[in-house]
Structures are given as structure tokens and as C-alpha cells.
Design an enzyme around this catalytic site. Structure first.
Site, PDB file in Angstrom:
ATOM      1  N   GLU A  96       0.865  -1.184   0.000  1.00 52.47           N
ATOM      2  CA  GLU A  96       0.000   0.000   0.000  1.00 52.47           C
ATOM      3  C   GLU A  96       0.892   1.221   0.000  1.00 52.47           C
ATOM      4  O   GLU A  96       1.948   1.211   0.624  1.00 52.47           O
ATOM      5  CB  GLU A  96      -0.847   0.060   1.288  1.00 52.47           C
ATOM      6  CG  GLU A  96      -1.936  -0.954   1.385  1.00 52.47           C
ATOM      7  CD  GLU A  96      -1.789  -1.805   2.630  1.00 52.47           C
ATOM      8  OE1 GLU A  96      -1.060  -1.384   3.561  1.00 52.47           O
ATOM      9  OE2 GLU A  96      -2.388  -2.881   2.669  1.00 52.47           O
ATOM     10  N   TYR A 110       7.564   1.516  -7.703  1.00 56.14           N
ATOM     11  CA  TYR A 110       6.883   0.217  -7.659  1.00 56.14           C
ATOM     12  C   TYR A 110       6.467  -0.231  -9.060  1.00 56.14           C
ATOM     13  O   TYR A 110       6.586  -1.398  -9.417  1.00 56.14           O
ATOM     14  CB  TYR A 110       5.674   0.283  -6.725  1.00 56.14           C
ATOM     15  CG  TYR A 110       6.045   0.570  -5.288  1.00 56.14           C
ATOM     16  CD1 TYR A 110       7.163  -0.007  -4.712  1.00 56.14           C
ATOM     17  CD2 TYR A 110       5.284   1.429  -4.497  1.00 56.14           C
ATOM     18  CE1 TYR A 110       7.522   0.256  -3.399  1.00 56.14           C
ATOM     19  CE2 TYR A 110       5.635   1.700  -3.182  1.00 56.14           C
ATOM     20  CZ  TYR A 110       6.752   1.115  -2.645  1.00 56.14           C
ATOM     21  OH  TYR A 110       7.107   1.383  -1.345  1.00 56.14           O
TER      22      TYR A 110
HETATM   23  C1  LIG Z   1      10.194   6.242  -2.196  1.00 57.68           C
HETATM   24  C2  LIG Z   1      11.679   6.018  -1.918  1.00 57.68           C
HETATM   25  C3  LIG Z   1      11.839   4.746  -1.098  1.00 57.68           C
HETATM   26  C4  LIG Z   1      12.373   5.839  -3.286  1.00 57.68           C
HETATM   27  O1  LIG Z   1      13.755   5.639  -3.069  1.00 57.68           O
HETATM   28  P1  LIG Z   1      14.840   6.511  -3.861  1.00 57.68           P
HETATM   29  O2  LIG Z   1      16.162   5.955  -3.576  1.00 57.68           O
HETATM   30  O3  LIG Z   1      14.600   7.945  -3.584  1.00 57.68           O
HETATM   31  O4  LIG Z   1      14.377   6.240  -5.380  1.00 57.68           O
HETATM   32  P2  LIG Z   1      15.278   5.778  -6.581  1.00 57.68           P
HETATM   33  O5  LIG Z   1      16.430   6.713  -6.728  1.00 57.68           O
HETATM   34  O6  LIG Z   1      15.579   4.318  -6.474  1.00 57.68           O
HETATM   35  O7  LIG Z   1      14.305   6.065  -7.800  1.00 57.68           O
HETATM   36  C5  LIG Z   1      13.153   5.308  -7.995  1.00 57.68           C
HETATM   37  C6  LIG Z   1      12.294   6.015  -9.027  1.00 57.68           C
HETATM   38  O8  LIG Z   1      11.729   7.196  -8.482  1.00 57.68           O
HETATM   39  C7  LIG Z   1      12.150   8.344  -9.227  1.00 57.68           C
HETATM   40  N1  LIG Z   1      12.442   9.410  -8.301  1.00 57.68           N
HETATM   41  C8  LIG Z   1      13.335   9.385  -7.295  1.00 57.68           C
HETATM   42  N2  LIG Z   1      13.303  10.559  -6.636  1.00 57.68           N
HETATM   43  C9  LIG Z   1      12.358  11.308  -7.262  1.00 57.68           C
HETATM   44  C10 LIG Z   1      11.843  12.614  -7.049  1.00 57.68           C
HETATM   45  N3  LIG Z   1      12.287  13.394  -6.048  1.00 57.68           N
HETATM   46  N4  LIG Z   1      10.865  13.060  -7.858  1.00 57.68           N
HETATM   47  C11 LIG Z   1      10.393  12.293  -8.847  1.00 57.68           C
HETATM   48  N5  LIG Z   1      10.826  11.032  -9.094  1.00 57.68           N
HETATM   49  C12 LIG Z   1      11.805  10.576  -8.317  1.00 57.68           C
HETATM   50  C13 LIG Z   1      13.388   7.926  -9.956  1.00 57.68           C
HETATM   51  O9  LIG Z   1      13.528   8.689 -11.131  1.00 57.68           O
HETATM   52  C14 LIG Z   1      13.099   6.485 -10.242  1.00 57.68           C
HETATM   53  O10 LIG Z   1      12.249   6.371 -11.320  1.00 57.68           O
HETATM   54  P3  LIG Z   1      12.821   5.886 -12.715  1.00 57.68           P
HETATM   55  O11 LIG Z   1      13.441   4.525 -12.444  1.00 57.68           O
HETATM   56  O12 LIG Z   1      11.612   5.811 -13.543  1.00 57.68           O
HETATM   57  O13 LIG Z   1      13.817   6.905 -13.118  1.00 57.68           O
HETATM   58  C15 LIG Z   1      12.334   7.215  -1.198  1.00 57.68           C
HETATM   59  O14 LIG Z   1      12.196   8.375  -1.970  1.00 57.68           O
HETATM   60  C16 LIG Z   1      11.795   7.453   0.198  1.00 57.68           C
HETATM   61  O15 LIG Z   1      12.326   6.960   1.168  1.00 57.68           O
HETATM   62  N6  LIG Z   1      10.711   8.244   0.323  1.00 57.68           N
HETATM   63  C17 LIG Z   1      10.133   8.540   1.616  1.00 57.68           C
HETATM   64  C18 LIG Z   1       9.541   7.310   2.276  1.00 57.68           C
HETATM   65  C19 LIG Z   1       8.555   6.622   1.368  1.00 57.68           C
HETATM   66  O16 LIG Z   1       7.803   7.264   0.652  1.00 57.68           O
HETATM   67  N7  LIG Z   1       8.554   5.281   1.418  1.00 57.68           N
HETATM   68  C20 LIG Z   1       7.637   4.471   0.652  1.00 57.68           C
HETATM   69  C21 LIG Z   1       6.451   4.158   1.503  1.00 57.68           C
HETATM   70  S1  LIG Z   1       5.269   3.202   0.589  1.00 57.68           S
END
Ligand SMILES: CC(C)(COP(=O)(O)OP(=O)(O)OC[C@H]1O[C@@H](n2cnc3c(N)ncnc32)[C@H](O)[C@@H]1OP(=O)(O)O)[C@@H](O)C(=O)NCCC(=O)NCCS
Length: 159
Positions: free
Chosen positions: A115, A127
């Protein structure tokens, strides 16, 4: 540009290992700084003691991300995932998520659920990228202080 500050900053190599109790403070701090409705330390400790599959990512000699999954019979769940704010957008979330999925596949999961907040487009994009599709919406699922937010339900099939 500010003197002495690189943009984008360089990030060290990322290594992933199993989480253990010494990581709980770091993991809780990442969650507090990156989530609008953060889990507390005891929820993470509960995942460790319940034998969920719990990982941390290490870079620059510190914990910069975590990921947790669970498995009941053949149904996996991505329970929580988070990356330290300064390290977001560098592929770490993708790497941790793929490691969780790899483990679930090795444990013979046939599908995986999760979720996510409907406004969390970064996570939804991540995802989708690894094969999750939206299967529904759970109205007002998340409590965010005085407001509520819908959850998007997502599923990935292995078989
Ligand atoms: C969601 C989260 C886990 C993703 O991890 P991350 O290391 O930042 O993401 P990644 O660098 O692996 O990128 C994953 C995708 O998101 C995109 N992305 C990463 N940061 C982004 C941003 N600030 N804005 C838009 N897209 C973004 C990347 O481009 C990538 O997409 P692509 O493969 O199509 O290019 C992280 O941002 C996070 O911890 N967020 C806060 C907690 C959270 O939301 N957890 C999930 C709960 S369900």
C-alpha cells in the site's frame, strides 16, 4: 553553487545487509525524516523480532536506507521502505526493493502486495518500474495529523 558543496553530491557505493538491533536508531531516524506518518522504534523492533525480512543499505559508513518484507504462505508484502532524504533519487530505493523482491521470489512467493499514499508519486513510480500494478484504492487509509489520505493498493505476480 556554494563553495565546498558539490551538486549533485557524490555518493559512495551502496551495500545491503540484514538489519539488526544496532540499526534501529538509524532506521527510526530515516523514517522520522522521510515519512509524514512515521513508524516508531518499537514497530521496527517488532519486525525484527517477528522475523520479517529486514534489510539496511550502507553507504559512506552509515545506514542510509531500509526495507522490510513479510511472507505468509506464498503471499509477500512490502511492509516499509525508506531512504535517508539526502540519498533519495540515487537508485537506492530501487536497489533495496529489488533485493526484497529477490528474497521473496527465492522463498517461493507467488505474489507481493503493498500500500502506498496516493500522493507518493515517487514511490508509485518506483513500484511500477519493478512490475507492480494498481489493484485498488483504500479510502482514507492513512492518518496524517488532522487529515487522511487514500492508499493505492498494488500487486506484483511472480508466477
Ligand atoms: C520512495 C523512496 C523509497 C524511493 O527511493 P529513492 O532511492 O529515492 O528512489 P530511486 O532513486 O531508487 O528512484 C526510484 C524512481 O523514483 C524516481 N524518483 C526518485 N526521486 C524522485 C523525485 N524526487 N521526484 C520524482 N521522481 C523521483 C526515480 O527517477 C526512479 O524512477 P525511474 O526509475 O523511472 O527513473 C524514497 O524516496 C523514500 O524513502 N521516500 C520517503 C519514504 C517513502 O515514501 N517510502 C515508501 C512508503 S510506501
Amino acid at each position: 553553487m556554494y563553495p565546498g558543496i558539490e551538486f549533485p553530491p557524490k555518493r559512495g557505493e551502496i551495500n545491503i545487509r540484514l538489519m539488526n538491533s544496532v540499526d534501529l536508531d538509524a532506521v527510526t531516524a530515516i523514517e522520522r525524516d522521510s515519512s509524514p506518518s512515521p513508524w516508531n522504534r518499537s514497530l521496527f523492533a517488532g519486525c525484527l523480532s517477528a522475523s520479517y525480512f529486514c534489510l539496511v543499505a550502507i553507504a559512506d559508513n552509515k545506514v542510509i536506507a531500509f526495507g522490510i518484507s513479510s511472507l505468509v504462505i506464498d503471499e509477500g508484502t512490502i511492509v516499509n521502505i525508506g531512504v535517508e532524504v539526502a540519498y533519495q533519487g540515487y537508485g537506492c530505493g530501487n536497489k533495496v526493493l529489488r533485493r526484497l523482491l529477490e528474497n521473496l521470489a527465492n522463498e517461493n512467493a507467488s505474489k507481493v502486495y503493498l500500500e502506498v499514499r496516493v500522493s507518493n508519486q515517487t514511490a508509485i513510480r518506483l513500484y511500477r518500474r519493478v512490475g507492480f500494478t494498481q489493484t485498488g484504492v483504500r479510502k482514507d487509509y492513512y492518518s496524517l495529523g488532522h487529515t487522511r489520505e487514500d492508499a493505492v493498493l498494488m500487486e506484483k505476480k511472480f508466477l
